[in-house]
Design an enzyme around this catalytic site. Structure first.
Site, PDB file in Angstrom:
ATOM      1  N   ALA A  17       4.265   4.125   3.060  1.00 22.53           N
ATOM      2  CA  ALA A  17       3.931   2.856   2.411  1.00 22.53           C
ATOM      3  C   ALA A  17       4.069   1.737   3.433  1.00 22.53           C
ATOM      4  O   ALA A  17       4.688   1.919   4.486  1.00 22.53           O
ATOM      5  CB  ALA A  17       4.826   2.598   1.209  1.00 22.53           C
ATOM      6  N   LYS A  18       3.493   0.610   3.125  1.00 24.85           N
ATOM      7  CA  LYS A  18       3.645  -0.578   3.960  1.00 24.85           C
ATOM      8  C   LYS A  18       3.273  -1.786   3.126  1.00 24.85           C
ATOM      9  O   LYS A  18       2.477  -1.683   2.183  1.00 24.85           O
ATOM     10  CB  LYS A  18       2.729  -0.513   5.195  1.00 24.85           C
ATOM     11  CG  LYS A  18       3.290  -1.238   6.413  1.00 24.85           C
ATOM     12  CD  LYS A  18       4.450  -0.463   7.033  1.00 24.85           C
ATOM     13  CE  LYS A  18       4.936  -1.110   8.319  1.00 24.85           C
ATOM     14  NZ  LYS A  18       6.001  -0.315   8.947  1.00 24.85           N
ATOM     15  N   GLY A  19       3.842  -2.923   3.483  1.00 28.71           N
ATOM     16  CA  GLY A  19       3.538  -4.146   2.752  1.00 28.71           C
ATOM     17  C   GLY A  19       3.579  -5.337   3.674  1.00 28.71           C
ATOM     18  O   GLY A  19       3.994  -5.242   4.832  1.00 28.71           O
ATOM     19  N   VAL A  76       0.844  -1.190   0.000  1.00 26.68           N
ATOM     20  CA  VAL A  76       0.000   0.000   0.000  1.00 26.68           C
ATOM     21  C   VAL A  76       0.879   1.240   0.000  1.00 26.68           C
ATOM     22  O   VAL A  76       1.824   1.345   0.783  1.00 26.68           O
ATOM     23  CB  VAL A  76      -0.933   0.014   1.233  1.00 26.68           C
ATOM     24  CG1 VAL A  76      -1.648   1.351   1.352  1.00 26.68           C
ATOM     25  CG2 VAL A  76      -1.943  -1.110   1.152  1.00 26.68           C
ATOM     26  N   ASP A 136      10.407  -5.247   8.666  1.00 24.99           N
ATOM     27  CA  ASP A 136       9.370  -5.015   9.660  1.00 24.99           C
ATOM     28  C   ASP A 136       9.177  -6.330  10.402  1.00 24.99           C
ATOM     29  O   ASP A 136      10.040  -7.214  10.360  1.00 24.99           O
ATOM     30  CB  ASP A 136       8.078  -4.536   8.988  1.00 24.99           C
ATOM     31  CG  ASP A 136       7.146  -3.816   9.955  1.00 24.99           C
ATOM     32  OD1 ASP A 136       6.435  -4.514  10.703  1.00 24.99           O
ATOM     33  OD2 ASP A 136       7.125  -2.581   9.980  1.00 24.99           O
TER      34      ASP A 136
END
Length: 457
Positions: free
Chosen positions: A147-149, A102, A188
């Site tokens: 952003a992050k995934g 995202v 992460d």
């Protein structure tokens, strides 16, 4: 197969009208509005997303944020959902794995954010974390959008070969939207330096040349920053000490409890120890260890280098109770989100809470703690050392420029303390808590970038 969830179809169907003051207002036609409701209520539905949006709405009311910008920033600019096959080492069955990436806002530069592997990863959680990354980057003045995934898989039982296959295939699925100047992943929950090395190698093979800047948090041998591993924990403690000085307290000689002993908790403990504080308790997935006179953190480092858990450390006693409820001066939740809730907030006995993890405190718990006189240093400020160090690594890679370790540490602390001072000033002027003040700074900066760039076409 890929499913790209794009909101462009919605914004291509906007109707516009002018009021008497010639202010342009956008609104959605009924069919398209219904589609948006479906997206917001189902695909992005998660407890964390609701918490983040509620928090955002409260601050938006406080700063009277432009209504158009306000609605736009509730949803990510780009979301990618992928499914791909994954084969275990036994090669008997092929599983279907779901992954996400995202990108919240692309107005400020390339997007930046971690990739997590966990069974409960979902689009709502990833979206919430991407939004928080936007605020976090803006708070410390970095040229990034959030952003992050993640991949919905438990990384713990995976063999090295299995994790590598998941990572490389996931990277291949992200190729259309990641890039050195587009979107830069980082480690992460459930991922690490090795994961980033596999991502870099996979991406580099596809584009035909080495691309060390495609990820941050990678091994030093591949262009990683020597301080990246320590940066989040050390940055959190530096901000913690600065905050305590504002209220007439000293971090030195304080009793510190740290929940979680990954990279963040580990180096928060070491930094606290080096500053003269007494780290009286720490824990990890295997258990907890306690010493009322303070743990010897360098010796604990040696222990965990040979053992799977802090439990059993000879310099303390194994602790079977809830570590968050130990009476202390400084509490640092440095593991996962949502651990401090309305059900346990009243049991927490600390003066200062430094959020090393992402969203460890729910909004209801936050209110209870503040009413009980606890000063909370929010995650979007406290753990911003990680993305700051990632920025240094990215600059190093894109410019082929190398800083010494001492320079990196000095720059990191300077950014963190400067950002804290700005947030503190806002909190004093607005007569609000540090979380609200940090959000005011971050949201205003992102909104200003959106308004300055204007609307295309």
């Amino acid at each position: 197969s890929n499913l790209i969830i794009s909101l462009s179809f919605i914004f291509n169907n906007l109707e516009m009208q002018c009021d008497k003051k010639n202010k342009i207002t956008t609104f959605l036609t009924k069919p398209i509005y219904d589609e948006l409701v479906i997206v917001e209520n189902n695909l992005f539905d998660s407890h964390m997303y609701k918490e983040v949006i509620k928090q955002y709405d409260e601050v938006s009311d406080l700063i009277n944020l432009d209504s158009n910008i306000r609605e736009r920033l509730k949803l990510p600019q780009r979301s990618l959902v992928v499914t791909f096959p994954f084969r275990r080492d036994e090669y008997d069955d092929v599983e279907t794995v779901v992954g996400y990436r995202v990108q919240h806002v692309l107005s400020m530069g390339p997007t930046k954010g971690g990739i997590r592997y966990a069974p409960d990863v979902n689009l709502g959680e990833v979206t919430a974390l991407a939004i928080l990354m936007s605020w976090k980057s803006a708070i410390v003045g970095l040229p990034y959008g959030g952003a992050k995934g993640g991949v919905a898989i438990d990384p713990n039982p995976l063999t090295r070969a299995e994790k590598q296959r998941v990572t490389r295939r996931y990277t291949a699925e992200l190729l259309p939207i990641i890039g050195v100047d587009k979107d830069i992943p980082a480690p992460d929950l459930g991922t690490d330096e090795q994961t980033m090395a596999w991502i870099m190698d996979t991406y580099s093979n596809f584009v035909g040349s080495p691309q060390p800047g495609i990820v941050t948090g990678k091994p030093v041998s591949l262009g990683g920053s020597i301080t990246r591993r320590e940066s989040t924990g050390r940055g959190a403690v530096a901000v913690g000490q600065a905050a305590m000085e504002k209220i007439g307290k000293n971090y030195k000689d304080s009793r510190v409890v740290i929940q979680g002993f990954g990279n963040v908790g580990r180096y928060a403990a070491l930094d606290s120890y080096e500053r003269g504080a007494k780290v009286i308790a720490v824990n990890d997935l295997g258990g907890a260890v306690f010493n009322k006179d303070g743990l010897n953190i360098p010796e604990l480092f040696k222990h965990i280098a040979k053992n799977p858990s802090v439990k059993g450390f000879e310099g303390g006693e194994d602790y079977e109770g809830e570590i968050l409820e130990i009476e202390c001066d400084v509490l640092i939740p440095a593991a996962v989100g949502g651990v401090i809730t309305s059900s346990n907030a009243e049991k927490i006995k600390t003066n200062v809470l430094i959020e090393g993890a992402n969203s460890p405190t729910t909004l209801n718990a936050d209110k209870i703690l503040r009413e009980n006189g606890v000063m909370i240093i929010p995650d979007i400020l406290a753990n911003a050392g990680g993305i700051t160090a990632s920025y240094f690594e990215w600059v190093q890679n894109t410019q082929n420029y190398l800083w010494k370790e001492s320079e990196l540490h000095e720059k990191l602390i300077d950014v963190m303390i400067t950002s804290f001072e700005e947030v503190w000033t806002i909190s004093q002027k607005q007569n609000c808590d540090l979380r609200t003040a940090a959000l005011i700074k971050g949201i205003k900066r992102v909104a200003a970038a959106k308004l300055t760039r204007g609307l295309f076409p």
